[in-house]
Design an enzyme around this catalytic site. Structure first.
Site, PDB file in Angstrom:
ATOM      1  N   ARG A 121     -16.127  15.736  11.159  1.00 43.51           N
ATOM      2  CA  ARG A 121     -14.704  15.819  10.904  1.00 43.51           C
ATOM      3  C   ARG A 121     -14.219  17.052  11.138  1.00 43.51           C
ATOM      4  O   ARG A 121     -14.664  18.254  10.193  1.00 43.51           O
ATOM      5  CB  ARG A 121     -14.478  15.301   9.597  1.00 43.51           C
ATOM      6  CG  ARG A 121     -14.629  13.717   9.452  1.00 43.51           C
ATOM      7  CD  ARG A 121     -13.625  12.934   9.593  1.00 43.51           C
ATOM      8  NE  ARG A 121     -12.474  13.292   8.920  1.00 43.51           N
ATOM      9  CZ  ARG A 121     -12.332  12.747   7.499  1.00 43.51           C
ATOM     10  NH1 ARG A 121     -13.380  12.015   6.898  1.00 43.51           N
ATOM     11  NH2 ARG A 121     -11.502  12.954   6.594  1.00 43.51           N
TER      12      ARG A 121
ATOM     13  N   ASP B 144       4.689   1.969  13.520  1.00 47.73           N
ATOM     14  CA  ASP B 144       3.887   1.995  12.532  1.00 47.73           C
ATOM     15  C   ASP B 144       2.935   0.568  12.860  1.00 47.73           C
ATOM     16  O   ASP B 144       3.136   0.036  13.815  1.00 47.73           O
ATOM     17  CB  ASP B 144       4.473   1.938  11.293  1.00 47.73           C
ATOM     18  CG  ASP B 144       5.394   0.687  10.884  1.00 47.73           C
ATOM     19  OD1 ASP B 144       5.319   0.048  11.739  1.00 47.73           O
ATOM     20  OD2 ASP B 144       6.016   0.747   9.517  1.00 47.73           O
TER      21      ASP B 144
ATOM     22  N   ASP C  43       3.838   5.058   4.890  1.00 51.81           N
ATOM     23  CA  ASP C  43       4.686   4.268   3.947  1.00 51.81           C
ATOM     24  C   ASP C  43       4.939   4.739   2.733  1.00 51.81           C
ATOM     25  O   ASP C  43       6.060   4.373   1.869  1.00 51.81           O
ATOM     26  CB  ASP C  43       4.384   2.660   3.789  1.00 51.81           C
ATOM     27  CG  ASP C  43       4.198   1.777   5.003  1.00 51.81           C
ATOM     28  OD1 ASP C  43       4.954   2.364   5.988  1.00 51.81           O
ATOM     29  OD2 ASP C  43       3.696   0.704   5.046  1.00 51.81           O
TER      30      ASP C  43
ATOM     31  N   HIS D 131      12.050   4.357   7.646  1.00 51.72           N
ATOM     32  CA  HIS D 131      11.201   5.563   8.143  1.00 51.72           C
ATOM     33  C   HIS D 131      12.225   6.563   8.857  1.00 51.72           C
ATOM     34  O   HIS D 131      12.133   7.703   9.100  1.00 51.72           O
ATOM     35  CB  HIS D 131      10.236   4.884   9.084  1.00 51.72           C
ATOM     36  CG  HIS D 131       9.074   4.329   8.543  1.00 51.72           C
ATOM     37  ND1 HIS D 131       8.145   5.169   7.752  1.00 51.72           N
ATOM     38  CD2 HIS D 131       8.084   3.283   8.619  1.00 51.72           C
ATOM     39  CE1 HIS D 131       7.239   4.399   7.559  1.00 51.72           C
ATOM     40  NE2 HIS D 131       7.301   3.347   7.993  1.00 51.72           N
TER      41      HIS D 131
ATOM     42  N   ARG E 122      -1.179  15.384   3.398  1.00 50.73           N
ATOM     43  CA  ARG E 122      -1.727  16.540   3.580  1.00 50.73           C
ATOM     44  C   ARG E 122      -1.630  17.442   2.439  1.00 50.73           C
ATOM     45  O   ARG E 122      -0.709  17.763   1.776  1.00 50.73           O
ATOM     46  CB  ARG E 122      -1.043  17.256   4.577  1.00 50.73           C
ATOM     47  CG  ARG E 122      -0.916  16.194   6.035  1.00 50.73           C
ATOM     48  CD  ARG E 122      -2.329  15.882   6.555  1.00 50.73           C
ATOM     49  NE  ARG E 122      -2.013  15.395   7.884  1.00 50.73           N
ATOM     50  CZ  ARG E 122      -2.747  14.198   8.212  1.00 50.73           C
ATOM     51  NH1 ARG E 122      -3.962  13.888   7.598  1.00 50.73           N
ATOM     52  NH2 ARG E 122      -2.322  13.771   9.311  1.00 50.73           N
ATOM     53  N   ALA E 123      -2.878  18.141   2.364  1.00 57.25           N
ATOM     54  CA  ALA E 123      -2.754  19.543   1.418  1.00 57.25           C
ATOM     55  C   ALA E 123      -2.141  20.575   2.036  1.00 57.25           C
ATOM     56  O   ALA E 123      -2.578  20.902   3.167  1.00 57.25           O
ATOM     57  CB  ALA E 123      -4.285  19.779   1.073  1.00 57.25           C
TER      58      ALA E 123
ATOM     59  N   GLY F  43       0.413   0.512  16.035  1.00 56.47           N
ATOM     60  CA  GLY F  43      -0.045   1.000  15.149  1.00 56.47           C
ATOM     61  C   GLY F  43      -1.286  -0.070  14.824  1.00 56.47           C
ATOM     62  O   GLY F  43      -2.262   0.101  14.339  1.00 56.47           O
TER      63      GLY F  43
ATOM     64  N   HIS G 243       0.753  -1.252  -0.046  1.00 54.56           N
ATOM     65  CA  HIS G 243      -0.140   0.059   0.099  1.00 54.56           C
ATOM     66  C   HIS G 243       0.970   1.216  -0.021  1.00 54.56           C
ATOM     67  O   HIS G 243       2.033   1.362   0.319  1.00 54.56           O
ATOM     68  CB  HIS G 243      -1.129   0.032   1.389  1.00 54.56           C
ATOM     69  CG  HIS G 243      -0.357  -0.057   2.379  1.00 54.56           C
ATOM     70  ND1 HIS G 243       0.234   1.141   3.026  1.00 54.56           N
ATOM     71  CD2 HIS G 243       0.163  -1.013   3.520  1.00 54.56           C
ATOM     72  CE1 HIS G 243       0.777   1.030   4.311  1.00 54.56           C
ATOM     73  NE2 HIS G 243       0.749  -0.544   4.454  1.00 54.56           N
TER      74      HIS G 243
END
Length: 576
Positions: A456, A156, A344, A136, A425-426, A187, A12
């Site tokens: 949210r 993670d 990831d 990482h 993130r934008a 995680g 993923h």
């Protein structure tokens, strides 16, 4: 030295990152190109092609491909730990001992296939594997610009077998202190409760984090889920982090938790509303994560933190911004650097930077996350011409000025500018924006544009010159990886970006890293008196963030958005 880092080896969040002589020049997630969120089961074919094209590099010029997955030997404690802890599934236990490198061999085959597909010959370009948690660690440390001895934390779900690593870095080299192995995974436990709470693992953990402030963490005692003595922990696999026949099954789907969890807590949550008792369950698992993680950090790297004050952190759990706020508040912490692509996807950066550092190259620090593709006005206009809706457009002389006026009038806008962000993130280049002082704009974006859960929260992007007053700290926050307590005087000024618990996951914007976005926020400040804009990613629920002008147009016409500004081109819906 030209090093292409690739991720996707854990099936993923495939991505690619390109380093040239120690400088990160391009990085992008595969999902953005193929329009399949998290790109599950894929390797980064299109993302790798983009990176090479962006840098003007031919395939035959690449020296090394680095992969964040390494072979774990039989003498490693990892495989034996896995086997002993999965005694109830002897097929899995025996496989770990006698065929414990099977996933590594599969990943090598898939990586070689990907290399050939983009024109790299595996006979001439070396594929270098790096341990998952070391990638990482490298993605955070080597990109942080920290020169002092630095505490390292990675948490993670799992990589090869490791789930958590504590260590330190000094003089460019990372040293391990302690690892924990599957199924003992913080995680993984949080992910199991994410599934129980009705969300998808590896995607919905931040929803649980957003739900938690609405609940009471003291109402339910979750301590039975984990055996923790302050320095070591074991997940109770009677309830979670399970394989095989222990998994709870419903409608043909297997989950990461057991029937025993259902018997204890009740039916798995369904739907979008935040309801009792599930909000309290969310609060309880968040509190448990924070308690255990903070004590482990203090036990293994607390002395290093108190010595130099610097800590680097990555792994999927590093995107838990509430925990990150607690880490910043630990005694002795001066600065926490969290890799913006801490999940990831960021291991492509980590694999390449780890190899580059090992070969003696100096890694340039990460100054921003704008590492993806950009598009010209001409390409945006061509996308309009080719789109099935045949949108009309106008050319703007001062796009930030026009955007700020629309925002101040209460309109959400789609804002598509410059190079696409790397990470989840934008950060102002592929964003939906709103005026956070305009009552109801957050509900409107949730209900009519994002089509997501109404509870949210949304996040603020703010000018660097006003951030210390709003956030009551000067701690760096360029990537929305932390929450901060919002100053009381500002809560009423920007209510649409203040969460239930009085915090905000803030992006502090500088003119040096994003001058166009900075100008937009300054223009909005002229209208509202607040140098803050509501910022959320330009996508709909269940879709990746948009990449191209076509993606932006598709998203625009599939929502109730009325304004889209792509570079200097503005598109409006009919009748506006």
């Amino acid at each position: 030295m030209i090093i292409l880092g690739i991720s996707g080896a854990v099936f993923h969040d495939a991505s690619a990152a390109l380093f040239i002589d120690g400088k990160l020049v391009a990085a992008a997630e595969e999902e953005r190109f193929i329009r399949d969120k998290h790109a599950k089961g894929r390797f980064p074919v299109e993302a790798s092609r983009f990176c090479l094209e962006q840098a003007g590099i031919r395939p035959d010029e690449v020296d090394i491909v680095a992969m964040p997955y390494a072979p774990i030997g039989l003498l490693s404690p990892a495989r034996w730990h896995y086997a002993m802890r999965h005694w109830y599934a002897p097929d899995r236990a025996l496989t770990a001992i006698f065929n414990g490198k099977r996933r590594y061999r599969r990943n090598v085959r898939m990586a070689h296939d990907m290399m050939r597909e983009i024109g790299l010959d595996p006979r001439h370009v070396r594929l270098v594997p790096v341990e998952h948690h070391m990638t990482h660690a490298s993605s955070a440390y080597h990109l942080s610009d920290f020169k002092e001895k630095t505490a390292i934390v990675t948490i993670d779900g799992k990589g090869e077998y490791a789930t958590t690593m504590f260590g330190y870095a000094e003089n460019g080299k990372i040293h391990k202190i302690k690892e924990f192995y599957d199924p003992d995974s913080l995680g993984g436990l949080y992910g199991a409760l994410t599934e129980y709470l009705g969300f998808e693992m590896l995607d919905g953990e931040f929803k649980v984090m957003g739900m938690a402030p609405y609940g009471d963490p003291t109402r339910f005692d979750f301590s039975r889920l984990i055996d923790f003595d302050g320095k070591s922990f074991r997940i109770n696999t009677d309830y979670a982090n399970v394989v095989g026949l222990r998994r709870y099954k419903d409608d043909g789907k297997s989950y990461y938790f057991t029937q025993k969890l259902i018997d204890w807590l009740g039916p798995k949550r369904e739907g979008d509303e935040i309801d009792d008792p599930y909000i309290d369950y969310a609060a309880s698992i968040q509190a448990l994560l924070e308690e255990v993680a903070l004590k482990l950090i203090d036990y293994y790297v607390g002395d290093i933190i108190r010595e130099t004050g610097k800590i680097c952190y990555a792994g999927g759990v590093a995107l838990n911004v509430k925990l990150n706020q607690r880490i910043i508040a630990m005694p002795g912490v001066k600065e926490l650097f969290v890799q913006p692509a801490a999940n990831d996807a960021g291991t492509s950066i980590g694999a390449a930077s780890f190899v580059a550092a090992k070969m003696g190259e100096t890694i340039e620090p990460m100054r921003h996350a704008y590492l993806g593709p950009a598009y010209t006005n001409e390409q945006c206009i061509e996308a309009c011409k080719q789109h099935e809706r045949k949108p009309e457009w106008v050319m703007l002389e001062e796009a930030p000025v026009h955007a700020a006026k629309l925002l101040a009038e209460g309109n959400p806008i789609a804002w598509f500018q410059g190079r696409m962000e790397f990470g989840p993130r934008a950060l102002g280049n592929r964003s939906i924006l709103g005026d956070p002082s305009h009552a109801g704009v957050a509900d409107r974006i949730n209900a009519q544009i994002k089509y997501r859960e109404r509870w949210r929260p949304f996040c603020p992007s703010m000018l660097d010159r006003v951030a210390p007053e709003i956030l009551q700290t000067d701690h760096p926050s360029p990537y929305m990886t932390f929450t901060f307590d919002v100053a009381e005087a500002w809560k009423a000024r920007i209510p649409e970006v203040v969460h239930e618990d009085g915090t905000a996951r803030a992006q502090v914007v500088t003119k040096e890293t994003n001058p166009r976005y900075y100008q937009l926020i300054e223009e909005l400040e002229k209208h509202t008196g607040n140098g803050v804009v509501l910022n959320t990613s330009l996508n709909r629920r269940g879709e990746p963030m948009v990449c191209s002008p076509k993606d932006a147009l598709d998203m625009f016409y599939g929502s109730d958005l009325q304004y889209l500004i792509m570079e200097d081109i503005m598109i409006t819906k009919q009748g506006i």
